[in-house]
Design a protein around this motif. Sequence first.
Motif, PDB file in Angstrom:
ATOM      1  N   PHE A 343      10.361 -13.376   3.822  1.00  0.00           N
ATOM      2  CA  PHE A 343      10.407 -11.944   3.041  1.00  0.00           C
ATOM      3  C   PHE A 343      12.057 -11.576   4.115  1.00  0.00           C
ATOM      4  O   PHE A 343      12.058 -10.613   3.372  1.00  0.00           O
ATOM      5  CB  PHE A 343       9.082 -11.389   2.940  1.00  0.00           C
ATOM      6  CG  PHE A 343       8.711 -11.540   1.392  1.00  0.00           C
ATOM      7  CD1 PHE A 343       8.840 -11.917   0.358  1.00  0.00           C
ATOM      8  CD2 PHE A 343       7.495 -12.066   1.901  1.00  0.00           C
ATOM      9  CE1 PHE A 343       8.117 -11.957  -0.790  1.00  0.00           C
ATOM     10  CE2 PHE A 343       6.533 -12.592   0.977  1.00  0.00           C
ATOM     11  CZ  PHE A 343       6.863 -12.880  -0.389  1.00  0.00           C
ATOM     12  N   THR A 347      12.143  -6.434   4.476  1.00  0.00           N
ATOM     13  CA  THR A 347      10.877  -5.774   3.496  1.00  0.00           C
ATOM     14  C   THR A 347       9.555  -5.993   4.289  1.00  0.00           C
ATOM     15  O   THR A 347       9.101  -5.187   3.430  1.00  0.00           O
ATOM     16  CB  THR A 347      11.381  -7.580   2.568  1.00  0.00           C
ATOM     17  OG1 THR A 347      12.409  -7.547   2.261  1.00  0.00           O
ATOM     18  CG2 THR A 347      10.483  -7.074   1.556  1.00  0.00           C
ATOM     19  N   VAL A 348       9.201  -6.626   5.139  1.00  0.00           N
ATOM     20  CA  VAL A 348       8.103  -6.204   5.924  1.00  0.00           C
ATOM     21  C   VAL A 348       7.546  -5.381   6.664  1.00  0.00           C
ATOM     22  O   VAL A 348       7.098  -4.396   6.452  1.00  0.00           O
ATOM     23  CB  VAL A 348       7.741  -7.741   6.386  1.00  0.00           C
ATOM     24  CG1 VAL A 348       6.415  -7.201   7.003  1.00  0.00           C
ATOM     25  CG2 VAL A 348       7.807  -8.961   6.070  1.00  0.00           C
ATOM     26  N   GLN A 350       9.562  -2.595   5.858  1.00  0.00           N
ATOM     27  CA  GLN A 350       9.524  -1.339   4.493  1.00  0.00           C
ATOM     28  C   GLN A 350       8.053  -1.837   3.695  1.00  0.00           C
ATOM     29  O   GLN A 350       7.326  -0.283   3.583  1.00  0.00           O
ATOM     30  CB  GLN A 350      10.664  -1.473   3.532  1.00  0.00           C
ATOM     31  CG  GLN A 350      12.024  -1.014   4.540  1.00  0.00           C
ATOM     32  CD  GLN A 350      13.068  -1.165   2.857  1.00  0.00           C
ATOM     33  OE1 GLN A 350      12.869  -3.202   2.691  1.00  0.00           O
ATOM     34  NE2 GLN A 350      13.770  -0.776   2.588  1.00  0.00           N
ATOM     35  N   PHE A 351       7.596  -2.831   3.659  1.00  0.00           N
ATOM     36  CA  PHE A 351       6.032  -2.845   3.121  1.00  0.00           C
ATOM     37  C   PHE A 351       5.112  -2.043   3.705  1.00  0.00           C
ATOM     38  O   PHE A 351       3.786  -1.853   3.642  1.00  0.00           O
ATOM     39  CB  PHE A 351       5.577  -3.935   1.784  1.00  0.00           C
ATOM     40  CG  PHE A 351       4.462  -4.336   1.609  1.00  0.00           C
ATOM     41  CD1 PHE A 351       4.729  -3.568   0.161  1.00  0.00           C
ATOM     42  CD2 PHE A 351       3.160  -4.842   2.244  1.00  0.00           C
ATOM     43  CE1 PHE A 351       3.297  -4.517  -0.191  1.00  0.00           C
ATOM     44  CE2 PHE A 351       2.317  -5.172   1.034  1.00  0.00           C
ATOM     45  CZ  PHE A 351       2.008  -4.261  -0.062  1.00  0.00           C
ATOM     46  N   SER A 352       5.009  -2.791   5.110  1.00  0.00           N
ATOM     47  CA  SER A 352       4.118  -2.248   6.034  1.00  0.00           C
ATOM     48  C   SER A 352       3.528  -0.708   5.904  1.00  0.00           C
ATOM     49  O   SER A 352       2.693   0.001   6.137  1.00  0.00           O
ATOM     50  CB  SER A 352       4.433  -2.686   7.235  1.00  0.00           C
ATOM     51  OG  SER A 352       4.143  -4.349   6.393  1.00  0.00           O
ATOM     52  N   GLU A 353       4.750   0.127   6.049  1.00  0.00           N
ATOM     53  CA  GLU A 353       5.066   1.414   6.321  1.00  0.00           C
ATOM     54  C   GLU A 353       4.576   2.440   5.187  1.00  0.00           C
ATOM     55  O   GLU A 353       4.254   3.264   5.619  1.00  0.00           O
ATOM     56  CB  GLU A 353       6.052   1.769   6.903  1.00  0.00           C
ATOM     57  CG  GLU A 353       7.142   3.490   7.361  1.00  0.00           C
ATOM     58  CD  GLU A 353       8.373   3.286   8.096  1.00  0.00           C
ATOM     59  OE1 GLU A 353       8.260   3.758   9.103  1.00  0.00           O
ATOM     60  OE2 GLU A 353       9.056   3.461   7.109  1.00  0.00           O
ATOM     61  N   GLY A 354       4.695   2.093   3.984  1.00  0.00           N
ATOM     62  CA  GLY A 354       4.050   2.447   2.916  1.00  0.00           C
ATOM     63  C   GLY A 354       2.955   2.327   2.999  1.00  0.00           C
ATOM     64  O   GLY A 354       2.854   3.306   1.892  1.00  0.00           O
ATOM     65  N   CYS A 355       2.220   1.602   3.830  1.00  0.00           N
ATOM     66  CA  CYS A 355       0.511   1.505   3.302  1.00  0.00           C
ATOM     67  C   CYS A 355       0.357   3.088   4.438  1.00  0.00           C
ATOM     68  O   CYS A 355      -0.501   3.134   4.391  1.00  0.00           O
ATOM     69  CB  CYS A 355       0.694   0.564   4.308  1.00  0.00           C
ATOM     70  SG  CYS A 355       0.382  -1.348   3.593  1.00  0.00           S
ATOM     71  N   ILE A 392      -1.860  -4.310   7.508  1.00  0.00           N
ATOM     72  CA  ILE A 392      -1.056  -4.581   6.776  1.00  0.00           C
ATOM     73  C   ILE A 392       0.017  -3.923   7.823  1.00  0.00           C
ATOM     74  O   ILE A 392       0.982  -4.251   7.813  1.00  0.00           O
ATOM     75  CB  ILE A 392      -1.104  -4.531   5.042  1.00  0.00           C
ATOM     76  CG1 ILE A 392      -2.084  -5.585   4.039  1.00  0.00           C
ATOM     77  CG2 ILE A 392       0.443  -4.151   5.057  1.00  0.00           C
ATOM     78  CD1 ILE A 392      -2.444  -5.116   3.398  1.00  0.00           C
ATOM     79  N   LEU A 466      10.824   6.142   4.897  1.00  0.00           N
ATOM     80  CA  LEU A 466      10.935   5.013   4.474  1.00  0.00           C
ATOM     81  C   LEU A 466      12.040   5.156   3.801  1.00  0.00           C
ATOM     82  O   LEU A 466      12.494   4.091   3.544  1.00  0.00           O
ATOM     83  CB  LEU A 466       9.852   5.047   3.057  1.00  0.00           C
ATOM     84  CG  LEU A 466       8.713   3.947   3.055  1.00  0.00           C
ATOM     85  CD1 LEU A 466       8.007   4.468   2.129  1.00  0.00           C
ATOM     86  CD2 LEU A 466       8.332   3.178   3.677  1.00  0.00           C
ATOM     87  N   THR A 470      16.171   2.522   5.126  1.00  0.00           N
ATOM     88  CA  THR A 470      16.840   1.565   4.275  1.00  0.00           C
ATOM     89  C   THR A 470      17.892   1.322   4.477  1.00  0.00           C
ATOM     90  O   THR A 470      18.446   0.727   4.107  1.00  0.00           O
ATOM     91  CB  THR A 470      16.878   2.506   2.943  1.00  0.00           C
ATOM     92  OG1 THR A 470      17.559   3.630   3.270  1.00  0.00           O
ATOM     93  CG2 THR A 470      15.788   2.466   1.990  1.00  0.00           C
TER      94      THR A 470
END
Length: 480
Positions: A343, A347-348, A350-355, A392, A466, A470
């Motif tokens: 990915f 991408t990884v 952003q997804f991890s920070e969203g946790c 994560i 987040l 970007t």
Amino acid sequence: MSSAAPSDSDIIVNERTALLDARQQSQKKVTPLPKLQIAILMLVALVEPIAAQSIYPYINQLVRELDITGGDERKVGYYAGLIESLFFATQALTILEWNRASDRIGRKPVLLLGIFGLSLSMLCFGLSRTLIGLILSRCISGALNGNVGVMKSMLGELTDSTNMAQGFALMPIAWSLGATIGPMIGGTLQHPQQHFPNIFPGVFWSQFPYFLPSAVAAVFAVTCFLGILFFLKETLPRQRTQEKSISALDGEALDIPDNGVGDSPVSMRSLFVPSVLIPVANYGCAATLEIAMFALQPLFYSTPIELGGLGFEPITIGLWMGAYGIANGILQAIIFPPLVNKFGPKTVFQFSEGCFILIFALFPITNIVARHNGINWLVWCLLTCSLLLGVIMDMLYGCILMFITAAAPNRRSLGATNGLAQMTASIVRAIGPAASTSMFAYSVQHNLMSGYAVYAVFIVMTVFALKIATKLPATAEKKS
């Protein structure tokens, strides 16, 4: 006079050769990592969280026993956060200069000094029986510690674009192992006279009940010091006139890019450009949220249920935080490299920070369940969910370190670039523990949002972080 036309066989050979060349270029051979050198750096990454997190299970209890708060349970968070923050506050004042020094005198001397300061400060912390003593011991460690930034610089110099994800995936594993060992040391070895009266019967252990975990952490640091001294090779390229060089580290070849040999460190002004500042800003945001989470966790675990926590004992806190480290280390080794390769690091990240949104939301949910039903199976399920989300989340560090390494203007400015990033992280980590634990205490004292306002603040901060993520570049390719 006419030239001979190319035969069909020549055309086929040329086309086939071009296809093979293109395929070989697209599938670069992965460079083997220099195992011994990486292992020593991972030992440094192991020692740092052992020393830092060994105090977490008992720091709130220590504040209570020293009667710093005058018996006011609601003020424990203020002083615990202050003690935790001072390491990062003093580190923020010196870490950039230590990393810039490593660009000139080499990485190894700076690492040795940092590990020495770490071992000295842990011994002083274990012998401290006043607030001033605790403060001074933490300040010693922070002021002499440039280890993290220098270690990342060395890891960047030991890897290339083919094995960077593999190399940086090892850091969270080592850090997680240290985060496992540290809380277990602190939680199980504090008050040894009570837990192991036959082994530690003397008056000394009742007078200094937290010296044993501090001394064990210091032993780990001394072991690391000896490993660096005798086995770690310098990775900073020397200034030379030759155009090419290859360094051999214990029989494992380390390729040094041709254009990196004669580079000189750039000025600090040259680092204040968007290509460097955007990864640094993202690192600072991630560090803010992470240090707040780790500061709130032991306070949340130790605070009585009626005041917004779970009322755990130090040994339970140590074992549970250690369980997080075990799960983190195992899963990071399995999932991080393939996820980044598939990915991409952005991408990884952003997804991890969203946790963080779910992690902070689970704090009040867990307390509400405990208030109504006590510590039951549902509480442990919620804690397990939080633990897995934390695993994560931790992948974001490997990703952002790849971006920071790629952003360095040249090899001899890698230390300064990592130093700038680490200084930023140290500043927010200096503010983070005291700010987050103080917000916890303030929320409880004034019953803001039923005492849960602190978590709402950090959820909003995650949303802003987040947005900043970007701005990261699409890839984290190192400069050729």
